[in-house]
Enzyme design. Structure first.
Site, PDB file in Angstrom:
ATOM      1  CG  ASP A  78     -19.001  11.729 -19.047  1.00 25.29           C
ATOM      2  OD1 ASP A  78     -18.561  11.437 -17.921  1.00 25.29           O
ATOM      3  OD2 ASP A  78     -20.143  11.441 -19.425  1.00 25.29           O
ATOM      4  CE  LYS A 129     -29.393  11.387 -12.331  1.00 20.80           C
ATOM      5  NZ  LYS A 129     -29.546  11.145 -13.777  1.00 20.80           N
ATOM      6  CG  ASP A 189     -22.097  14.768 -15.011  1.00 21.46           C
ATOM      7  OD1 ASP A 189     -21.423  14.232 -15.904  1.00 21.46           O
ATOM      8  OD2 ASP A 189     -23.275  14.454 -14.769  1.00 21.46           O
TER       9      ASP A 189
END
Length: 216
Positions: A78, A129, A189
Site C-alpha cells: 500500500d 513515531k 505511504d
C-alpha cells in the site's frame, strides 16, 4: 491511476530482476488472489501466505519463511515508490548487513519511524513515531527492507511482532549489523484518503518515475 497499488509494487520488483514474490495477506485475501492470480501477467511468480489473525509486519513475513532462503526484500503493498532497489541491495551486500532499512527525508518524521545513522550508514538510533519534541532527524523508515534469512529466527512464532516497534530496536540493542540506506526518489505511504489523493496528484505532475504512472 486505474490500477491497484500492489501492482505498482510488483512491477517495481520485477524491474529489478525479482521473479519470485511472496504476498502476505490479511484483509480480503481472496480479492487480491483473484485479481493477481499466479503473477504471470506481471512477469513474476506469486505465492500467497494468509494470516488468520493479525501478526504485525514482521510476524506476517515469518509466515513466508519457507520461501525466504536467501537475501530478500520486504515492501508494503500500500505504498507508492520508485526508489532504486538495485542500489539498496548493493549497499546492503557491501556492508555485510543483516538488515538494511530504506530511508527517505520527511518534513513530518513524527508520523513515521525516525532513524539516525552514522557516516557509514549504520543505525545509531531508532524511534517509532516520536513526539514533536523528540524529533532530531529528518530521515524516516519507509517500511522497505533488505533482509538476510537469519533475521527470521528472531521473530516469535504465532505472536504479533512489528519490524519498527519490536524487531529492529532489539537488533539495535544487541549491536547487530543494522544499516540505513538514504534513498533518492519518490515514496508515499498511502495510509489515508489525503495520501491517496496526494499520490495521484504527484503522479499527474510527473513526480513518480514509474512507467505505469506517466503524466496524463
Amino acid at each position: 491511476m486505474g490500477k491497484p497499488l500492489m501492482e505498482h509494487a510488483v512491477r517495481l520488483l520485477q524491474r529489478y530482476g525479482v521473479q519470485d514474490v511472496g504476498v502476505t495477506l490479511g484483509y480480503l485475501p481472496d480479492a487480491v488472489m483473484d485479481h493477481f492470480g499466479d503473477g504471470a501477467s506481471l512477469g513474476v511468480r506469486l505465492r500467497y501466505f494468509v494470516e488468520e489473525s493479525p501478526l504485525g509486519t514482521a510476524g506476517g513475513v515469518l509466515r513466508a519463511r519457507e520461501f525466504l532462503d536467501e537475501t530478500f526484500i520486504v515492501l508494503s503493498g500500500d505504498g507508492v515508490t520508485d526508489v532504486d532497489l538495485g542500489a539498496a541491495l548493493r549497499f546492503h551486500l557491501a556492508r555485510g548487513a543483516a538488515a538494511t532499512l530504506v530511508l527517505v527525508k520527511s518534513e513530518r518524521p513524527q508520523e513515521y519511524g525516525m532513524v539516525v545513522t552514522g557516516e557509514d550508514g549504520r543505525v545509531r538510533a531508532f524511534h517509532e513515531k516520536p513526539g514533536r519534541s523528540d524529533v532530531y532527524s529528518e530521515w524516516i523508515n519507509t517500511g522497505i527492507y533488505i533482509l538476510e534469512p537469519e533475521i527470521l529466527e528472531r521473530i516469535p512464532e504465532g505472536a504479533p511482532c512489528d519490524f519498527g516497534h519490536d524487531l529492529f530496536p532489539a537488533l539495535l540493542r544487541e549491536g547487530a549489523p543494522l544499516y540505513g540506506w538514504a534513498a533518492e526518489g519518490y515514496w508515499c505511504d498511502v495510509g489515508d484518503v489525503g495520501a491517496y489523493l496526494r499520490a495521484h496528484a504527484d503522479a499527474m505532475d510527473g513526480k513518480i518515475a514509474l512507467p505505469d504512472l506517466s503524466p496524463r
